[in-house]
Design a protein around this motif. Structure first.
Motif, PDB file in Angstrom:
ATOM      1  N   GLY A 148       0.803  -1.211   0.000  1.00 13.76           N
ATOM      2  CA  GLY A 148       0.000   0.000   0.000  1.00 13.76           C
ATOM      3  C   GLY A 148       0.834   1.259   0.000  1.00 13.76           C
ATOM      4  N   ASP A 149       0.139   2.365   0.056  1.00 15.76           N
ATOM      5  CA  ASP A 149       0.765   3.681   0.026  1.00 15.76           C
ATOM      6  C   ASP A 149       1.599   3.919   1.285  1.00 15.76           C
ATOM      7  OD1 ASP A 149      -0.568   4.161  -2.351  1.00 15.76           O
ATOM      8  OD2 ASP A 149      -2.333   4.946  -1.337  1.00 15.76           O
ATOM      9  N   PRO A 150       2.524   4.855   1.224  1.00 22.96           N
ATOM     10  CA  PRO A 150       3.263   5.212   2.446  1.00 22.96           C
ATOM     11  C   PRO A 150       2.332   5.830   3.492  1.00 22.96           C
ATOM     12  CG  PRO A 150       4.392   6.018   0.468  1.00 22.96           C
ATOM     13  CD  PRO A 150       3.047   5.541   0.027  1.00 22.96           C
ATOM     14  N   SER A 151       2.740   5.726   4.734  1.00 19.54           N
ATOM     15  CA  SER A 151       2.019   6.335   5.865  1.00 19.54           C
ATOM     16  C   SER A 151       0.618   5.768   6.035  1.00 19.54           C
ATOM     17  CB  SER A 151       1.956   7.858   5.699  1.00 19.54           C
ATOM     18  OG  SER A 151       1.287   8.452   6.784  1.00 19.54           O
ATOM     19  N   VAL A 152       0.492   4.438   5.935  1.00 18.66           N
ATOM     20  CA  VAL A 152      -0.799   3.795   6.236  1.00 18.66           C
ATOM     21  C   VAL A 152      -0.622   2.747   7.328  1.00 18.66           C
ATOM     22  CG1 VAL A 152      -1.947   4.210   4.036  1.00 18.66           C
ATOM     23  CG2 VAL A 152      -0.442   2.235   4.270  1.00 18.66           C
ATOM     24  N   ALA A 153       0.420   2.891   8.158  1.00 25.05           N
ATOM     25  CA  ALA A 153       0.632   2.080   9.369  1.00 25.05           C
ATOM     26  C   ALA A 153       0.953   0.628   9.062  1.00 25.05           C
ATOM     27  CB  ALA A 153      -0.586   2.171  10.300  1.00 25.05           C
ATOM     28  N   LYS A 154       1.596   0.348   7.929  1.00 24.42           N
ATOM     29  CA  LYS A 154       1.993  -1.044   7.651  1.00 24.42           C
ATOM     30  C   LYS A 154       3.101  -1.486   8.614  1.00 24.42           C
ATOM     31  CE  LYS A 154       3.151  -0.521   3.342  1.00 24.42           C
ATOM     32  NZ  LYS A 154       2.954   0.929   3.204  1.00 24.42           N
ATOM     33  N   SER A 155       4.105  -0.635   8.790  1.00 22.33           N
ATOM     34  CA  SER A 155       5.204  -1.001   9.690  1.00 22.33           C
ATOM     35  C   SER A 155       4.734  -1.065  11.135  1.00 22.33           C
ATOM     36  CB  SER A 155       6.350   0.011   9.557  1.00 22.33           C
ATOM     37  OG  SER A 155       6.862   0.010   8.235  1.00 22.33           O
ATOM     38  N   GLN A 156       3.782  -0.209  11.511  1.00 16.64           N
ATOM     39  CA  GLN A 156       3.265  -0.259  12.873  1.00 16.64           C
ATOM     40  C   GLN A 156       2.505  -1.554  13.136  1.00 16.64           C
ATOM     41  OE1 GLN A 156       3.728   1.769  15.496  1.00 16.64           O
ATOM     42  NE2 GLN A 156       5.189   2.898  14.246  1.00 16.64           N
ATOM     43  N   LEU A 157       1.794  -2.048  12.143  1.00 18.45           N
ATOM     44  CA  LEU A 157       1.117  -3.336  12.299  1.00 18.45           C
ATOM     45  C   LEU A 157       2.127  -4.463  12.487  1.00 18.45           C
ATOM     46  CD1 LEU A 157      -1.727  -2.953   9.645  1.00 18.45           C
ATOM     47  CD2 LEU A 157      -2.037  -3.191  12.115  1.00 18.45           C
ATOM     48  N   LEU A 158       3.261  -4.379  11.782  1.00 17.55           N
ATOM     49  CA  LEU A 158       4.310  -5.379  11.988  1.00 17.55           C
ATOM     50  C   LEU A 158       4.861  -5.295  13.407  1.00 17.55           C
ATOM     51  CD1 LEU A 158       6.403  -5.294   8.675  1.00 17.55           C
ATOM     52  CD2 LEU A 158       4.566  -6.832   9.311  1.00 17.55           C
ATOM     53  N   ARG A 159       5.011  -4.084  13.928  1.00 17.79           N
ATOM     54  CA  ARG A 159       5.489  -3.942  15.308  1.00 17.79           C
ATOM     55  C   ARG A 159       4.483  -4.516  16.298  1.00 17.79           C
ATOM     56  NH1 ARG A 159      10.624  -3.249  15.504  1.00 17.79           N
ATOM     57  NH2 ARG A 159      10.373  -2.516  17.642  1.00 17.79           N
ATOM     58  N   CYS A 160       3.200  -4.370  16.007  1.00 13.49           N
ATOM     59  CA  CYS A 160       2.181  -4.947  16.891  1.00 13.49           C
ATOM     60  C   CYS A 160       2.234  -6.472  16.855  1.00 13.49           C
ATOM     61  CB  CYS A 160       0.792  -4.449  16.488  1.00 13.49           C
ATOM     62  SG  CYS A 160       0.534  -2.690  16.774  1.00 13.49           S
ATOM     63  N   VAL A 161       2.486  -7.048  15.669  1.00 15.27           N
ATOM     64  CA  VAL A 161       2.632  -8.505  15.583  1.00 15.27           C
ATOM     65  C   VAL A 161       3.806  -8.966  16.434  1.00 15.27           C
ATOM     66  CG1 VAL A 161       3.207 -10.409  14.031  1.00 15.27           C
ATOM     67  CG2 VAL A 161       1.559  -8.692  13.323  1.00 15.27           C
ATOM     68  N   MET A 162       4.907  -8.234  16.375  1.00 10.61           N
ATOM     69  CA  MET A 162       6.069  -8.605  17.188  1.00 10.61           C
ATOM     70  C   MET A 162       5.782  -8.478  18.679  1.00 10.61           C
ATOM     71  SD  MET A 162       9.309  -7.002  15.176  1.00 10.61           S
ATOM     72  CE  MET A 162      10.333  -7.559  16.525  1.00 10.61           C
ATOM     73  N   VAL A 252       4.978 -12.469   7.711  1.00 15.81           N
ATOM     74  CA  VAL A 252       4.175 -11.245   7.581  1.00 15.81           C
ATOM     75  C   VAL A 252       5.074 -10.208   6.921  1.00 15.81           C
ATOM     76  CG1 VAL A 252       2.755  -9.542   8.747  1.00 15.81           C
ATOM     77  CG2 VAL A 252       2.941 -11.834   9.690  1.00 15.81           C
ATOM     78  N   ALA A 253       4.715  -9.776   5.718  1.00 19.89           N
ATOM     79  CA  ALA A 253       5.559  -8.870   4.940  1.00 19.89           C
ATOM     80  C   ALA A 253       4.789  -7.603   4.602  1.00 19.89           C
ATOM     81  CB  ALA A 253       6.058  -9.549   3.659  1.00 19.89           C
ATOM     82  N   ALA A 254       5.509  -6.511   4.500  1.00 16.34           N
ATOM     83  CA  ALA A 254       4.938  -5.218   4.100  1.00 16.34           C
ATOM     84  C   ALA A 254       5.775  -4.655   2.966  1.00 16.34           C
ATOM     85  CB  ALA A 254       4.912  -4.240   5.275  1.00 16.34           C
ATOM     86  N   ALA A 255       5.114  -4.141   1.949  1.00 13.38           N
ATOM     87  CA  ALA A 255       5.817  -3.639   0.763  1.00 13.38           C
ATOM     88  C   ALA A 255       5.099  -2.417   0.231  1.00 13.38           C
ATOM     89  CB  ALA A 255       5.896  -4.730  -0.320  1.00 13.38           C
ATOM     90  N   ASN A 256       5.858  -1.604  -0.519  1.00 14.63           N
ATOM     91  CA  ASN A 256       5.293  -0.463  -1.225  1.00 14.63           C
ATOM     92  C   ASN A 256       5.098  -0.819  -2.695  1.00 14.63           C
ATOM     93  OD1 ASN A 256       7.321   1.202   0.938  1.00 14.63           O
ATOM     94  ND2 ASN A 256       5.214   1.903   0.739  1.00 14.63           N
ATOM     95  N   PRO A 257       4.158  -0.199  -3.373  1.00 11.23           N
ATOM     96  CA  PRO A 257       3.994  -0.458  -4.811  1.00 11.23           C
ATOM     97  C   PRO A 257       5.219  -0.023  -5.595  1.00 11.23           C
ATOM     98  CG  PRO A 257       2.040   0.609  -3.904  1.00 11.23           C
ATOM     99  CD  PRO A 257       3.099   0.678  -2.852  1.00 11.23           C
ATOM    100  N   ILE A 258       5.282  -0.445  -6.836  1.00 14.15           N
ATOM    101  CA  ILE A 258       6.460  -0.192  -7.669  1.00 14.15           C
ATOM    102  C   ILE A 258       6.619   1.292  -7.959  1.00 14.15           C
ATOM    103  CG2 ILE A 258       5.131  -0.669  -9.760  1.00 14.15           C
ATOM    104  CD1 ILE A 258       7.670  -1.709 -11.049  1.00 14.15           C
ATOM    105  N   TYR A 259       5.516   2.044  -7.994  1.00 15.77           N
ATOM    106  CA  TYR A 259       5.592   3.476  -8.298  1.00 15.77           C
ATOM    107  C   TYR A 259       5.658   4.336  -7.038  1.00 15.77           C
ATOM    108  CZ  TYR A 259       3.927   1.525 -12.699  1.00 15.77           C
ATOM    109  OH  TYR A 259       3.787   0.757 -13.824  1.00 15.77           O
TER     110      TYR A 259
END
Length: 400
Positions: A148-162, A252-259
């Protein structure tokens, strides 16, 4: 032998010690196992590059016994009151309401993303692993990818999983290589022999691996995790070493789109830029978009400002003094509470109780079984998705 990652000091490298196994203790464990070793600590003179012996001594541990520890070393202690509360929740709430409560309790500091939170809670519960009579292994661990787009809490969700998972290993796409994730063959400096070092996924056996910036990984490194995500093993055949290591973990992986941000003029596969062979190994794929909506923006800003304006109870002097008193008395009432209040969300389950609930449900003595009605429904839905794939340009569906 290396100390466990959750017990190592923050900001420091995990310490290690050489252990020598003799006689019947040889091959008592393999890389990735968690062991408790009792032995004799000895100092051995180190050999120099020539024929002499230097005055520098290296220390080793000569093992007398090796005891295999369970994977759930950080398992929470369940008392009688906790088990009563855990069994009481399903009686008071219907399944949908209970799953919604668990999702809200998983990451109360993140606004929205209710479906992703519930999916990650189910990922922590895990599926049912099956070992058939003919030797076939069917994995029970669930893999999830968030794009997804930047700044949509993807990394924060990973921190919650940890924070909630009993055992989790975190890594990033740029900071990890293929052998660092699976296993590496190195040369011992003392004897010159080849040895095997376990990677992050082998060390996370029976746990969760969180990979941030998944799209920044090199293609050659990304291919190394194909076998782990489906067969859940790491096979090594190089340097005269032939071994197969267990890596039964969820990814559990988080990625940004190619653009950089999601381009709506292209389809899902054009935006993600990951091969289909890798996408088919993820059971859940979430497209997280940053939509410009005044109502949603106002709710998010209010939630963030409420988080900053509320006093942090864990940092208050009064609570810290109370915590010191309860720890000195041998009882920790702050950790044993079942509910905690959280602003607009109302009462949610405390993080400690959520860990206990997931641990109790994951180590259930019963085996869930599929009913004939559920089997027919899943088969019909899968065939319907496959037909829709032919008629419309949607993403691929595979049977795993």
């Amino acid at each position: 032998m290396q100390e466990m990652p959750e017990n190592s000091p923050a900001g420091q490298l995990p310490r290690s010690v050489d252990v020598i196994l003799e006689d019947d203790l040889v091959d008592a464990c393999k890389p990735g196992d968690r062991v408790s070793v009792v032995g004799i600590y000895k100092a051995i003179p180190a050999k120099s590059m020539g024929s002499g012996i230097t005055g520098v001594f290296r220390t080793v541990l000569v093992a007398l016994s090796v005891y295999q520890l369970s994977k759930e070393v950080a398992a929470p202690a369940l008392n009688h009151e906790d088990i009563q509360n855990i069994n009481e929740l399903p009686r008071r709430m219907n399944p949908d309401g209970l799953l919604e409560l668990l999702g809200r309790s998983f990451a109360p500091s993140i606004c929205g993303h209710e479906e992703i939170k519930k999916a990650l809670v189910l990922l922590l519960f895990g599926g049912t692993e099956k070992n058939l009579l003919n030797g076939t292994h069917i994995r029970g661990d669930i893999n999830c990818l968030m794009v997804g787009d930047p700044s949509v809490a993807k990394s924060q969700l990973l921190r919650c999983v940890m924070g909630v998972a009993a055992y989790a290993v975190s890594t990033t796409g740029r900071g990890s290589s293929g052998v660092g994730l699976t296993a590496a063959v190195t040369t011992d400096q003392e004897s010159g022999e080849r040895k095997l070092e376990a990677g992050a996924m082998v060390l996370a056996d029976r746990g969760v691996v969180c990979i941030d910036e998944f799209d920044k990984m090199n293609d050659s490194d990304r291919v190394a995790i194909h076998e782990v995500m489906e067969q859940q093993t790491v096979t090594i055949a190089k340097g005269g070493i032939h071994a197969s290591l267990n890596a039964r973990c969820s990814v559990v992986a988080a990625a940004n789109p190619i653009y950089g941000s999601y381009d709506h003029s292209h389809g899902i596969t054009r935006n993600i830029n990951l091969p289909d062979s890798l996408l088919s190994r993820f059971d859940m794929l979430f497209i997280v978009l940053d939509r410009s909506d005044s109502k949603v923006d106002r709710a998010i800003s209010s939630h963030v400002l409420d988080m900053h304006s509320r006093e942090n109870p864990s940092l208050s002097t009064k609570l810290m003094l109370q915590r010191d008193v309860t720890l000195a008395q041998g009882k920790n009432e702050l950790e044993s509470s079942m509910y905690m209040s959280h602003g607009a969300l109302g009462e949610v389950l405390s993080k400690r109780f959520l860990q206990k609930y997931i641990y109790y449900a994951k180590h259930r003595p019963w085996e869930p079984a599929l009913t004939p009605g559920a089997e027919n429904f899943i088969a019909e839905q899968y065939s319907r998705w496959r037909v829709d794939k032919v008629t419309s340009q949607s993403s691929e569906f595979y049977s795993r």
